[in-house]
Write an enzyme that holds these catalytic residues in place. Structure first.
Site, PDB file in Angstrom:
ATOM      1  N   GLY A  14       0.777  -1.232   0.000  1.00  0.00           N
ATOM      2  CA  GLY A  14       0.000   0.000   0.000  1.00  0.00           C
ATOM      3  C   GLY A  14       0.806   1.278   0.000  1.00  0.00           C
ATOM      4  N   SER A  15       2.016   1.257  -0.584  1.00  0.00           N
ATOM      5  CA  SER A  15       2.822   2.486  -0.572  1.00  0.00           C
ATOM      6  C   SER A  15       2.176   3.583  -1.435  1.00  0.00           C
ATOM      7  CB  SER A  15       4.264   2.209  -1.013  1.00  0.00           C
ATOM      8  OG  SER A  15       4.339   1.906  -2.380  1.00  0.00           O
ATOM      9  N   ASN A  16       1.561   3.211  -2.560  1.00  0.00           N
ATOM     10  CA  ASN A  16       0.877   4.228  -3.371  1.00  0.00           C
ATOM     11  C   ASN A  16      -0.415   4.701  -2.703  1.00  0.00           C
ATOM     12  OD1 ASN A  16       2.234   4.980  -5.933  1.00  0.00           O
ATOM     13  ND2 ASN A  16       2.293   2.762  -6.219  1.00  0.00           N
ATOM     14  N   LYS A  64     -15.495 -14.858 -11.660  1.00  0.00           N
ATOM     15  CA  LYS A  64     -14.995 -13.476 -11.583  1.00  0.00           C
ATOM     16  C   LYS A  64     -16.173 -12.506 -11.542  1.00  0.00           C
ATOM     17  CE  LYS A  64     -11.520 -10.632 -13.722  1.00  0.00           C
ATOM     18  NZ  LYS A  64     -10.192 -11.163 -13.600  1.00  0.00           N
ATOM     19  N   MET A  89      -3.287  -7.001  -7.935  1.00  0.00           N
ATOM     20  CA  MET A  89      -2.703  -8.042  -8.773  1.00  0.00           C
ATOM     21  C   MET A  89      -3.733  -8.918  -9.484  1.00  0.00           C
ATOM     22  SD  MET A  89       0.268  -6.992  -8.356  1.00  0.00           S
ATOM     23  CE  MET A  89       1.241  -8.174  -9.256  1.00  0.00           C
ATOM     24  N   LEU A  91      -6.616  -8.925 -12.895  1.00  0.00           N
ATOM     25  CA  LEU A  91      -7.166  -8.234 -14.065  1.00  0.00           C
ATOM     26  C   LEU A  91      -8.607  -7.833 -13.756  1.00  0.00           C
ATOM     27  CD1 LEU A  91      -5.962 -10.343 -17.132  1.00  0.00           C
ATOM     28  CD2 LEU A  91      -5.251  -8.040 -16.493  1.00  0.00           C
ATOM     29  N   ILE A  92      -8.975  -6.630 -14.152  1.00  0.00           N
ATOM     30  CA  ILE A  92     -10.351  -6.163 -13.977  1.00  0.00           C
ATOM     31  C   ILE A  92     -11.199  -6.775 -15.092  1.00  0.00           C
ATOM     32  CG2 ILE A  92     -11.855  -4.125 -13.924  1.00  0.00           C
ATOM     33  CD1 ILE A  92     -10.023  -4.269 -11.510  1.00  0.00           C
ATOM     34  N   ASN A 106      -4.563   2.767 -13.535  1.00  0.00           N
ATOM     35  CA  ASN A 106      -3.583   1.888 -12.907  1.00  0.00           C
ATOM     36  C   ASN A 106      -2.203   2.518 -13.002  1.00  0.00           C
ATOM     37  OD1 ASN A 106      -2.537  -0.602 -11.797  1.00  0.00           O
ATOM     38  ND2 ASN A 106      -1.854  -1.147 -13.844  1.00  0.00           N
ATOM     39  N   HIS A 108       1.906   1.357 -13.129  1.00  0.00           N
ATOM     40  CA  HIS A 108       2.715   0.170 -13.419  1.00  0.00           C
ATOM     41  C   HIS A 108       4.191   0.555 -13.436  1.00  0.00           C
ATOM     42  CE1 HIS A 108       3.516  -3.812 -14.982  1.00  0.00           C
ATOM     43  NE2 HIS A 108       4.324  -3.269 -15.866  1.00  0.00           N
TER      44      HIS A 108
END
Length: 193
Positions: A14-16, A64, A89, A91-92, A106, A108
């Site tokens: 959770g750094s971002n 999903k 981690m 895929l939406i 997102n 990356h």
């Protein structure tokens, strides 16, 4: 003027997420953390900031669609208008993509289209690249394939390890992501006026 409500989806430290929460000028209010890894460090960080958490184990769902439909109920209840992926981690899928078309972004740790997916930092080092970087992009159905919003280069030094490079990349991420969020949220506000 009311602040736009947003959710952060994260799977790890959770750094971002923390960088967003510490940005006093963030153009939106983070009202929810969605996490697919019970026990992830980001959950503790959300609790420290008083942000509601929604923790799900994808293995508890048959499909999903069922998993994302459950998330969709919660984000709609909280009137979430934007979704920011920050080390999420998974895929939406179509359920969330259709409901939040053009409103999921997102971050990356590479200069996409180079090194999509997992271990982008390790891939860049193993490929003996001279530079890598950070990309913020809109999310589509592919893996790190959506339209790019912003990129910043990060030099790879000859003595870099994955850890030293990751540290410099995260420094860039923590500044760039809130900046891009303010830009895209601001654009939407301008269009609605």
């Amino acid at each position: 003027m009311r602040k736009i409500k947003a959710a952060v989806f994260a799977s790890g430290t959770g750094s971002n997420f923390e960088a967003m929460m510490n940005d006093e000028n963030l153009a939106c209010e983070i009202v929810l953390l969605v996490c697919d890894k019970p026990g992830a460090t980001v959950i503790d960080k959300a609790n420290q900031y008083g942000v509601q958490t929604f923790v799900l184990n994808p293995r508890d769902y048959d499909t999903k669609q069922e998993y994302e439909s459950n998330i969709l109920i919660t984000v709609r209840e909280l009137e979430v208008e934007w979704i920011f992926l920050a080390g999420y981690m998974r895929l939406i899928g179509p359920t969330l993509l259709e409901a939040y078309e053009g409103r999921i972004i997102n971050i990356h740790p590479s200069l996409l289209p180079n090194f999509p997916g997992k271990d982008a930092i390790g891939q860049a080092i193993r490929a003996a690249c001279k530079t890598t970087g950070v990309t913020v992009h809109y999310v589509d159905e592919g893996m790190d394939t959506g339209p790019i919003i912003a990129q910043k280069k990060v030099e790879i030094f000859p003595n870099d390890t994955e850890e030293t490079l990751k540290s410099r990349i995260q420094e860039i991420e923590h500044a760039l992501y809130p900046e891009v969020i303010n830009m895209v949220v601001g654009l939407v506000e301008l269009e609605e006026v």
